[in-house]
Design a protein around this motif. Structure first.
Motif, PDB file in Angstrom:
ATOM      1  N   ALA B 251       0.841  -1.200   0.000  1.00 17.06           N
ATOM      2  CA  ALA B 251       0.000   0.000   0.000  1.00 17.06           C
ATOM      3  C   ALA B 251       0.876   1.251   0.000  1.00 17.06           C
ATOM      4  CB  ALA B 251      -0.918  -0.010   1.220  1.00 17.06           C
ATOM      5  N   VAL B 252       1.948   1.224   0.784  1.00 17.36           N
ATOM      6  CA  VAL B 252       2.843   2.375   0.852  1.00 17.36           C
ATOM      7  C   VAL B 252       3.543   2.579  -0.498  1.00 17.36           C
ATOM      8  CG1 VAL B 252       4.991   3.220   1.873  1.00 17.36           C
ATOM      9  CG2 VAL B 252       3.216   2.265   3.337  1.00 17.36           C
ATOM     10  N   LEU B 253       3.994   1.468  -1.083  1.00 18.32           N
ATOM     11  CA  LEU B 253       4.652   1.571  -2.392  1.00 18.32           C
ATOM     12  C   LEU B 253       3.690   2.125  -3.432  1.00 18.32           C
ATOM     13  CD1 LEU B 253       6.757  -1.715  -2.588  1.00 18.32           C
ATOM     14  CD2 LEU B 253       7.578   0.628  -2.406  1.00 18.32           C
ATOM     15  N   GLN B 254       2.452   1.629  -3.382  1.00 20.19           N
ATOM     16  CA  GLN B 254       1.463   2.091  -4.347  1.00 20.19           C
ATOM     17  C   GLN B 254       1.209   3.587  -4.172  1.00 20.19           C
ATOM     18  OE1 GLN B 254      -2.596   1.712  -3.639  1.00 20.19           O
ATOM     19  NE2 GLN B 254      -3.108   0.933  -5.665  1.00 20.19           N
ATOM     20  N   THR B 255       1.065   4.000  -2.931  1.00 23.95           N
ATOM     21  CA  THR B 255       0.846   5.416  -2.645  1.00 23.95           C
ATOM     22  C   THR B 255       1.990   6.246  -3.218  1.00 23.95           C
ATOM     23  OG1 THR B 255      -0.177   4.711  -0.594  1.00 23.95           O
ATOM     24  CG2 THR B 255       0.361   7.036  -0.789  1.00 23.95           C
ATOM     25  N   ALA B 256       3.213   5.776  -2.999  1.00 22.66           N
ATOM     26  CA  ALA B 256       4.374   6.513  -3.493  1.00 22.66           C
ATOM     27  C   ALA B 256       4.343   6.611  -5.010  1.00 22.66           C
ATOM     28  CB  ALA B 256       5.653   5.817  -3.034  1.00 22.66           C
ATOM     29  N   VAL B 257       4.038   5.497  -5.659  1.00 21.46           N
ATOM     30  CA  VAL B 257       4.016   5.506  -7.127  1.00 21.46           C
ATOM     31  C   VAL B 257       2.961   6.492  -7.631  1.00 21.46           C
ATOM     32  CG1 VAL B 257       3.404   4.120  -9.144  1.00 21.46           C
ATOM     33  CG2 VAL B 257       4.960   3.202  -7.428  1.00 21.46           C
ATOM     34  N   ILE B 258       1.758   6.436  -7.052  1.00 19.39           N
ATOM     35  CA  ILE B 258       0.677   7.312  -7.529  1.00 19.39           C
ATOM     36  C   ILE B 258       1.038   8.784  -7.304  1.00 19.39           C
ATOM     37  CG2 ILE B 258      -1.740   7.962  -7.220  1.00 19.39           C
ATOM     38  CD1 ILE B 258      -2.394   5.160  -6.489  1.00 19.39           C
ATOM     39  N   ILE B 259       1.557   9.095  -6.123  1.00 21.27           N
ATOM     40  CA  ILE B 259       1.859  10.500  -5.818  1.00 21.27           C
ATOM     41  C   ILE B 259       2.989  11.013  -6.703  1.00 21.27           C
ATOM     42  CG2 ILE B 259       2.819  12.030  -4.057  1.00 21.27           C
ATOM     43  CD1 ILE B 259       1.222  10.581  -1.978  1.00 21.27           C
ATOM     44  N   LEU B 260       4.072  10.237  -6.795  1.00 19.17           N
ATOM     45  CA  LEU B 260       5.219  10.696  -7.581  1.00 19.17           C
ATOM     46  C   LEU B 260       4.844  10.815  -9.055  1.00 19.17           C
ATOM     47  CD1 LEU B 260       8.087   8.732  -5.815  1.00 19.17           C
ATOM     48  CD2 LEU B 260       7.429  11.128  -5.538  1.00 19.17           C
ATOM     49  N   PHE B 261       4.038   9.875  -9.528  1.00 18.59           N
ATOM     50  CA  PHE B 261       3.610   9.922 -10.928  1.00 18.59           C
ATOM     51  C   PHE B 261       2.773  11.175 -11.188  1.00 18.59           C
ATOM     52  CE2 PHE B 261       0.781   8.835 -14.440  1.00 18.59           C
ATOM     53  CZ  PHE B 261       1.684   8.344 -15.370  1.00 18.59           C
ATOM     54  N   SER B 262       1.854  11.460 -10.271  1.00 22.14           N
ATOM     55  CA  SER B 262       0.994  12.637 -10.457  1.00 22.14           C
ATOM     56  C   SER B 262       1.809  13.920 -10.466  1.00 22.14           C
ATOM     57  CB  SER B 262      -0.030  12.736  -9.329  1.00 22.14           C
ATOM     58  OG  SER B 262      -0.840  11.612  -9.322  1.00 22.14           O
ATOM     59  N   ILE B 263       2.820  13.975  -9.597  1.00 17.19           N
ATOM     60  CA  ILE B 263       3.576  15.214  -9.473  1.00 17.19           C
ATOM     61  C   ILE B 263       4.579  15.378 -10.610  1.00 17.19           C
ATOM     62  CG2 ILE B 263       5.256  16.448  -8.054  1.00 17.19           C
ATOM     63  CD1 ILE B 263       3.845  15.291  -5.609  1.00 17.19           C
ATOM     64  N   TYR B 264       5.354  14.307 -10.867  1.00 20.11           N
ATOM     65  CA  TYR B 264       6.468  14.483 -11.807  1.00 20.11           C
ATOM     66  C   TYR B 264       6.120  14.199 -13.250  1.00 20.11           C
ATOM     67  CZ  TYR B 264       9.203  15.245  -7.675  1.00 20.11           C
ATOM     68  OH  TYR B 264       9.675  15.775  -6.507  1.00 20.11           O
ATOM     69  N   ILE B 265       5.136  13.356 -13.497  1.00 17.79           N
ATOM     70  CA  ILE B 265       4.796  13.060 -14.892  1.00 17.79           C
ATOM     71  C   ILE B 265       3.583  13.893 -15.320  1.00 17.79           C
ATOM     72  CG2 ILE B 265       4.320  11.247 -16.577  1.00 17.79           C
ATOM     73  CD1 ILE B 265       6.883  10.587 -15.188  1.00 17.79           C
ATOM     74  N   LEU B 266       2.583  13.996 -14.446  1.00 22.43           N
ATOM     75  CA  LEU B 266       1.376  14.716 -14.840  1.00 22.43           C
ATOM     76  C   LEU B 266       1.392  16.168 -14.369  1.00 22.43           C
ATOM     77  CD1 LEU B 266      -1.325  11.983 -14.224  1.00 22.43           C
ATOM     78  CD2 LEU B 266      -0.092  12.534 -16.312  1.00 22.43           C
ATOM     79  N   ASP B 267       2.507  16.592 -13.769  1.00 17.16           N
ATOM     80  CA  ASP B 267       2.677  17.988 -13.355  1.00 17.16           C
ATOM     81  C   ASP B 267       1.596  18.478 -12.412  1.00 17.16           C
ATOM     82  OD1 ASP B 267       4.982  18.333 -14.810  1.00 17.16           O
ATOM     83  OD2 ASP B 267       3.863  18.774 -16.649  1.00 17.16           O
TER      84      ASP B 267
END
Lengths: 233, 389
Positions: B251-267
């Motif tokens: 769950a923690v890994l998933q949270t990290a992936v979703i947050i980092l993806f939203s911030i760095y890829i989707l701006d």
């Protein structure tokens, strides 16, 4: 020593166990025999502390059931295989070994795998095991912690005759150090037990060694005992 | 110790199950990416056709990056349906009519807003012109009076300053925009996605963790392994914590992936701290774990587990901060505090959009912790079904 005194159990309005009093003798194989639905599994679950009994008292080595620490002394095998299919045979054994808090030596694990003839398949995932292999693995897991008591719910269901013979030999070998309590509804297996408890209509209808029971009822096989019991009713 | 082996086992199982891994990590990324492109970009071009519209309005529209097509005689309905423009603006005797398709309210927003703005600006300008005119006329008038006065005999001339400060006040700020929009949070580049993405991040964390934990526990119940585990001397709490932390890792890994993806890829723009986002969502994922494990007690099959989605998951979306709770029916508002996603979603909006500090969202975090404690306790009690001690 396992003592059951005046055990009763009901699910709602339906009585499942009615006033059962039994002593299970140490270092013997006691067979609990009865037709499906006679309450065998419920009795075993009460013994394990998985089910609450409404009246009476169950003690194992003078400790009242249910008691969590008592489970260290009991090896339990349910009717279903209860294995993790996405782990290998060896991983299954190791996982349950750790649940007993014992560091099981490699040698011991190996000895058990050899005993149930699963050494060659120990690195295979259980989902690729045959029915008989799963049954053997389940059996191996029940005595991984060298328990004082073995409680087995229909251990030989769905196993071919050769393997069945094999397992019975192992059970008799385990008798040296353990007390075995086994349920079955296969009549010819009953003859292999040292002591028999015949269950019918939620109560123990007859008990004793197989020979004693046959003599009491004056019949030549256990099936006929049940027919006689049916007639008495 | 036993907890540790349960955790180890769960890790092994999840890592071997490629589909579950994909569901945990790829599915949320896929959906969030889709959403990013589904909502219209506020910078997208808007085309408006004008019919007999004042050139002033056209120039205001063009200043606002609207493509203007000047037409003379068209049927607005047919014109729009043919897809020539997003809206038709007509002027007739000083009245304006804007025709829009209105098949998608999200798309109509910019057209309505920009047309209204242009017309308003025009009207204000006209008003200013009128005032100008009035002032000029008054000046002329007072000048006339002065002329008359000067022709009077000197003893009759009153000691009056007949030309007051009118002249100095006629310079109104005409060149400036008639309406300036100030944003409390963010700026005019914010699209709907910016606002709902923080909530979606939390929603996906909640949804996928709930589903996977629930399904896994269900499998454990139906395969008999749970009963088998409880036939060993393991404590019920050891088992529940094993589950919580075993799936918690993912769950923690998933949270990290979703947050980092939203911030760095989707701006996605984050006004507050990313660490606060992690804290909110990790707590939320543990709530979802506890709830998933708990609800699996009441089901017998995967299908029955799915039945909880419309019952437990979907209503939480409405309360997650996407819609204003204050504008709901009163008896509904009362429900909101019982929804974990309400607390997490609003805390996310506070951090991501409003830039709140950790100390300002403590209340929400504490409530999430309370949810975790309640669910864990209920799970431990629920295992009594399998073993009485």
């Amino acid at each position: 020593m396992i003592h059951l005194k005046n055990i009763s159990k009901r699910f709602g309005k339906q009585t499942v166990l009615h006033d059962i009093s039994v002593e299970i003798a140490p270092n013997q194989i006691t067979g609990l025999l009865g037709p499906s639905g006679s309450g065998k599994t419920t009795l075993i679950k009460c013994l394990m502390g998985m089910e609450k009994y409404d009246a009476g008292l169950i003690t194992i080595n003078d400790v009242t059931v249910p008691n969590r620490k008592l489970l260290n002394k009991i090896g339990y095998m349910a009717q279903s295989d209860s294995l993790y299919h996405d782990l290998t045979g060896k991983e299954n054994i190791e996982l349950f070994a750790h649940m007993y808090g014992k560091r099981i030596s490699k040698k011991h694990t190996q000895a058990i795998l050899d005993l149930v003839q699963l050494d060659q398949d120990k690195h295979k995932l259980v989902e690729h095991y045959s029915g008989g292999m799963k049954r053997r693995l389940s059996l191996a897991i029940t005595f991984i912690h060298q328990p004082e008591f073995l409680i087995l719910d229909e251990p030989t269901v769905g196993i071919d005759p050769v393997l069945k013979m094999n397992i019975w030999e192992q059970l008799h070998a385990l008798k040296e150090s353990s007390t075995l309590f086994i349920t079955t509804h296969i009549m010819d297996e009953a003859m292999k037990c040292d002591q028999l408890l015949l269950m019918k209509n939620q109560r123990i209808a007859a008990s004793g060694s197989p020979q004693e029971i046959l003599e009491t009822y004056g019949v030549s096989d256990i099936d006929q005992v049940f027919l006689k019991l049916e007639g008495e009713k | 110790m036993r907890t540790l082996f349960i955790i180890k086992r769960i890790c092994k199982q999840v890592l071997r199950d490629k589909r579950t891994l994909a569901l945990l990590f790829l599915a949320p990324i896929f959906v969030i990416t889709l959403l990013n492109y589904i909502f219209p970009d506020p910078d997208d071009e808007v085309t408006i056709a004008t019919v007999h519209v004042d050139p002033d309005i056209i120039s205001v529209l063009e200043e606002n990056q609207v493509i203007v097509q000047e037409e003379t005689d068209i049927d607005p309905k047919a014109y729009l349906e043919a897809g020539h423009a997003n809206g038709v603006l007509e002027e007739k005797d000083g009245e304006w009519t804007l025709t829009i398709v209105n098949d998608n309210p999200i798309n109509e927003g910019p057209i309505l807003q920009k047309s209204t703005q242009a017309v308003m600006e025009h009207n204000i300008n006209e008003l200013v012109d009128h005032i100008d005119e009035a002032v000029t006329k008054m000046n002329e008038f007072s000048a006339g009076i002065e002329d008359v006065l000067t022709q009077l005999p000197p003893e009759m001339q009153p000691d009056l300053d007949t030309a007051p400060d009118l002249q100095t006040d006629t310079e109104l700020g005409i060149e400036e925009e008639a309406l300036t929009v100030d944003y409390v949070y963010g700026d005019d580049r914010y699209s709907f996605f910016n606002i709902i993405n923080p909530i979606l991040v939390s929603f996906f964390v909640f949804f996928f963790v709930f589903l996977i934990a629930g399904m896994a526990m269900l499998k454990e119940r139906s395969s008999g392994t749970l009963e088998k585990l409880l036939s060993t001397p393991i404590r019920k709490s050891e088992l529940v914590f094993g589950y919580l932390f075993g799936y918690g890792i993912f769950a923690v890994l998933q949270t990290a992936v979703i947050i980092l993806f939203s911030i760095y890829i989707l701006d996605m723009e984050v006004a507050g701290s990313i660490i606060d986002m992690f804290i909110i969502n990790i707590l939320l994922s543990f709530v979802a774990l506890g709830l998933g494990l708990l609800l699996s007690t009441f089901v017998r099959s995967e299908f029955q587990m799915m039945q909880f989605i419309p019952l437990i998951i979907v209503p939480q979306i409405f309360f997650s901060g996407m819609l204003k709770i204050e504008s709901m029916e009163e008896w509904l508002q009362w429900l909101a505090p019982f929804m974990p996603l309400y607390h997490a979603g609003n805390a996310m909006l506070d951090v991501v959009l409003k830039g709140f500090q950790l100390s300002e969202i403590t209340a929400s975090l504490l409530i999430l912790v309370l949810f975790i404690v309640i669910f864990v306790t209920l799970n431990i009690l629920g295992l009594r079904r399998y073993r009485k001690v």
